[in-house]
Write a protein that holds these residues in place. Structure first.
Motif, PDB file in Angstrom:
ATOM      1  N   ARG A 166       0.820  -1.218   0.000  1.00  0.00           N
ATOM      2  CA  ARG A 166       0.000   0.000   0.000  1.00  0.00           C
ATOM      3  C   ARG A 166       0.849   1.261   0.000  1.00  0.00           C
ATOM      4  O   ARG A 166       0.389   2.322  -0.381  1.00  0.00           O
ATOM      5  N   GLY A 167       2.069   1.160   0.493  1.00  0.00           N
ATOM      6  CA  GLY A 167       2.965   2.309   0.527  1.00  0.00           C
ATOM      7  C   GLY A 167       2.867   3.121   1.798  1.00  0.00           C
ATOM      8  O   GLY A 167       3.683   4.018   2.025  1.00  0.00           O
ATOM      9  N   THR A 168       1.888   2.826   2.634  1.00  0.00           N
ATOM     10  CA  THR A 168       1.688   3.595   3.868  1.00  0.00           C
ATOM     11  C   THR A 168       2.895   3.509   4.790  1.00  0.00           C
ATOM     12  O   THR A 168       3.403   4.521   5.285  1.00  0.00           O
ATOM     13  N   THR A 169       3.380   2.294   5.007  1.00  0.00           N
ATOM     14  CA  THR A 169       4.484   2.089   5.943  1.00  0.00           C
ATOM     15  C   THR A 169       5.761   2.738   5.447  1.00  0.00           C
ATOM     16  O   THR A 169       6.420   3.490   6.181  1.00  0.00           O
ATOM     17  N   ILE A 170       6.146   2.463   4.207  1.00  0.00           N
ATOM     18  CA  ILE A 170       7.428   2.967   3.709  1.00  0.00           C
ATOM     19  C   ILE A 170       7.429   4.489   3.630  1.00  0.00           C
ATOM     20  O   ILE A 170       8.445   5.136   3.908  1.00  0.00           O
ATOM     21  N   ARG A 171       6.311   5.091   3.286  1.00  0.00           N
ATOM     22  CA  ARG A 171       6.249   6.554   3.205  1.00  0.00           C
ATOM     23  C   ARG A 171       6.482   7.179   4.574  1.00  0.00           C
ATOM     24  O   ARG A 171       7.237   8.154   4.714  1.00  0.00           O
ATOM     25  N   GLU A 172       5.848   6.627   5.597  1.00  0.00           N
ATOM     26  CA  GLU A 172       6.011   7.152   6.955  1.00  0.00           C
ATOM     27  C   GLU A 172       7.437   6.934   7.462  1.00  0.00           C
ATOM     28  O   GLU A 172       8.009   7.796   8.136  1.00  0.00           O
ATOM     29  N   ILE A 173       8.016   5.779   7.127  1.00  0.00           N
ATOM     30  CA  ILE A 173       9.376   5.493   7.584  1.00  0.00           C
ATOM     31  C   ILE A 173      10.382   6.419   6.926  1.00  0.00           C
ATOM     32  O   ILE A 173      11.303   6.920   7.583  1.00  0.00           O
ATOM     33  N   ILE A 174      10.225   6.668   5.640  1.00  0.00           N
ATOM     34  CA  ILE A 174      11.128   7.599   4.955  1.00  0.00           C
ATOM     35  C   ILE A 174      11.034   8.980   5.598  1.00  0.00           C
ATOM     36  O   ILE A 174      12.064   9.656   5.820  1.00  0.00           O
ATOM     37  N   ALA A 175       9.828   9.412   5.930  1.00  0.00           N
ATOM     38  CA  ALA A 175       9.657  10.708   6.599  1.00  0.00           C
ATOM     39  C   ALA A 175      10.369  10.708   7.947  1.00  0.00           C
ATOM     40  O   ALA A 175      11.054  11.683   8.310  1.00  0.00           O
ATOM     41  N   MET A 176      10.276   9.611   8.705  1.00  0.00           N
ATOM     42  CA  MET A 176      10.964   9.507  10.001  1.00  0.00           C
ATOM     43  C   MET A 176      12.473   9.582   9.830  1.00  0.00           C
ATOM     44  O   MET A 176      13.167  10.254  10.601  1.00  0.00           O
ATOM     45  N   VAL A 177      12.959   8.864   8.811  1.00  0.00           N
ATOM     46  CA  VAL A 177      14.407   8.820   8.580  1.00  0.00           C
ATOM     47  C   VAL A 177      14.934  10.210   8.218  1.00  0.00           C
ATOM     48  O   VAL A 177      16.007  10.627   8.672  1.00  0.00           O
ATOM     49  N   ARG A 178      14.211  10.927   7.411  1.00  0.00           N
ATOM     50  CA  ARG A 178      14.637  12.294   7.052  1.00  0.00           C
ATOM     51  C   ARG A 178      14.619  13.211   8.275  1.00  0.00           C
ATOM     52  O   ARG A 178      15.488  14.079   8.420  1.00  0.00           O
ATOM     53  N   GLU A 179      13.651  12.996   9.153  1.00  0.00           N
ATOM     54  CA  GLU A 179      13.593  13.796  10.383  1.00  0.00           C
ATOM     55  C   GLU A 179      14.825  13.572  11.260  1.00  0.00           C
ATOM     56  O   GLU A 179      15.204  14.452  12.043  1.00  0.00           O
ATOM     57  N   GLN A 180      15.459  12.402  11.127  1.00  0.00           N
ATOM     58  CA  GLN A 180      16.660  12.095  11.911  1.00  0.00           C
ATOM     59  C   GLN A 180      17.931  12.632  11.263  1.00  0.00           C
ATOM     60  O   GLN A 180      19.031  12.373  11.747  1.00  0.00           O
TER      61      GLN A 180
END
Length: 503
Positions: A370-384
């Motif tokens: 669905r892309g939901t998980t990977i999109r949120e994780i990429i956003a988290m990684v960029r925040e770090q």
């Protein structure tokens, strides 16, 4: 994707079934149930939730008998109410309890004939209850006071004739014995094993080999396509393979995501298959991403961890488990409702900041659905503070609906449907995105078990092995799915609002 287990023993089996279900919990977190048989009477406990929530000392003590079966469920058809929890029961003929993993593709046709010709009543919208009634009616037509192995085999043959799709089934017939069978293509898994207790042989049948191993059962074999096993109440073992059976074509997605890495499916070690996936994906990264600077390989736990470790080894790049998984949040893939899945991602995974800051990260996922998980994780990684975020998938793009028992039937839910890889990368927020080739994925399993050469690859290439899935069917399925999803989202939103207002 459900988990099923059946045990024929010479001592009480409820605890053995419970222990096996605990090893299959990853296959379904919506509901659980156990049915046992003692002196031709069934004892049944089931409910919504994990097995630890459904069963306690009191209701386990009520599950009497030396033969029984269990089920863990997530919904693929129908609703997620407790009425849909399995095992199902019918009282005619003989009394039958029934546990099913999979999905039927011709339910409307069967339902019509059950009502108007067989004159049987259905109490739920579950295709599992439909199949149970087909099996029960076939036994009724045999007319035996106590069916023998030939009656059982004939009844299962009728199920194969009337029911299309992917299925693995375990059933107990009061005063008769245990029956297990697999669909004609072997799409959904089912493995058979035995052990000796006090000089007597006991049997177990389950979705994955780990369910057998936890209780000391030795794996005998995976059921062949169209194979039925019958264990009489006297402990006599009979097997039969349908003449209608096709070449084995197990679901490829089982090896990518659904099964545990410590399981063996159809002779192939899931762990070795995922090592092979990492090896082949690393080779593709070397060929096509020579220009991409990668500082660290990080898996999206936990299914992709084995492939990610192999990629890091092959690329000679550091591997870090830098996304820490909260084990008390369930698998987001099988959570009902997009809103619930999205809310759970950040509770499920927490990043370790120093692993990301100023680095070019390669995230390894098992698949992108669905892309939901990977999109949120990429956003988290960029925040770090990650400099670049690259994404690799151990599976090809999931572009087509699944109709054989995995909860991704609507094309509108599949992020890869109708998009190029570059469009997908932009959509999820990745700097680069690379997928496993389908042939490499198939080779990953064949190299682990040379006897496996054909697979159900429908979610990747739209080729449905049963040959009965039409565009009209998929359109109808998607409409029903969208209507059900909207209802689920409305309910989830209502619960969230009410819960928030009380904080």
């Amino acid at each position: 994707m459900c988990g099923i287990v059946g045990v024929f023993g010479h001592n009480p089996v409820s605890q053995v079934i419970y222990d096996s279900l605990s090893m299959l919990q990853h296959r379904g977190q919506d509901a659980a149930g156990i049915a046992t048989c003692f002196e031709d009477r069934f004892y049944l406990e089931k409910g919504n939730g994990l097995i630890t929530e459904v069963f306690d000392a009191a209701n386990m003590a009520r599950l009497l008998g030396n033969i029984g079966l269990g089920h863990v469920r997530y919904p693929t058809a129908g609703c997620a109410s407790v009425a849909e929890a399995q095992p199902f029961y019918v009282n005619s003929p003989y009394g039958i309890v029934f546990a099913h993993n999979g999905n039927l593709t011709n339910v409307p046709d069967i339902v019509e004939s059950l009502f108007h010709t067989d004159m049987r009543h259905l109490n739920t919208t579950s295709d599992s209850e439909v199949m149970l009634n087909v099996f029960a009616h076939a036994l009724t037509r045999r007319g035996a006071v106590k069916p023998n192995e030939f009656d059982i085999f004939a009844a299962v043959e009728e199920v194969h004739r009337r029911c299309k799709g992917g299925y693995a089934v375990i059933s107990v017939i009061a005063g008769v014995g245990m029956v297990a069978f697999r669909d004609l293509h072997g799409i959904r898994p089912l493995v058979f094993g035995s052990r000796t207790e006090g000089g007597k042989t006991e049997y177990m049948i389950a979705s994955e080999s780990v369910a057998l191993q936890v209780s000391g059962f030795k794996i005998e074999h995976d059921l062949a396509p169209g194979e039925v096993i019958f264990i009489s109440d006297a402990g006599e073992l009979y097997t039969h393979v349908s003449l209608q059976a096709h070449e084995k074509a197990p679901c490829l997605f089982e090896y990518v995501y659904l099964a545990r890495p410590d399981s063996t499916l159809d002779g192939a070690s899931v762990y070795q298959c995922r090592i092979n996936m990492g090896t082949k994906l690393a080779a593709k990264i070397k060929r096509e991403w020579a220009h991409v600077p990668i500082d660290v390989v990080i898996p999206i736990p936990s299914t992709s961890r084995v492939a990610a470790q192999e990629i890091a080894t092959r690329l000679n790049i550091p591997y870090r488990d830098a996304l820490v998984r909260n084990r008390y949040v369930g698998r987001t893939f099988i959570m009902p409702g997009q809103a619930m899945r999205k809310q759970s991602i950040r509770r499920k995974l927490n990043p370790i900041p120093q692993a990301f800051e100023g680095k070019n990260i390669l995230l390894v996922d098992d698949s992108i659905v669905r892309g939901t998980t990977i999109r949120e994780i990429i956003a988290m990684v960029r925040e770090q503070g990650a400099k670049k975020v690259y994404v690799s998938s151990a599976a090809p793009p999931v572009r087509f609906p699944n109709v054989y028992g995995i909860d991704m039937p609507a094309r509108s839910e599949l992020i890869a449907n109708g998009k190029t890889v570059q469009q997908l990368a932009t959509d999820i927020g990745a700097d680069e995105l690379i997928f496993q080739d389908l042939q490499d994925l198939k080779d990953s399993i064949t190299e682990a078990e040379p006897g496996l050469a054909h697979f159900d690859t429908s979610v990747f290439d739209g080729t449905y092995v049963t040959g009965d899935v039409t565009e009209e069917y998929l359109a109808t399925l998607e409409k029903q799915r969208n209507e059900a999803a909207k209802h689920t989202e409305d309910v989830a939103s209502h619960i969230t609002r009410n819960f928030s207002s009380r904080l």
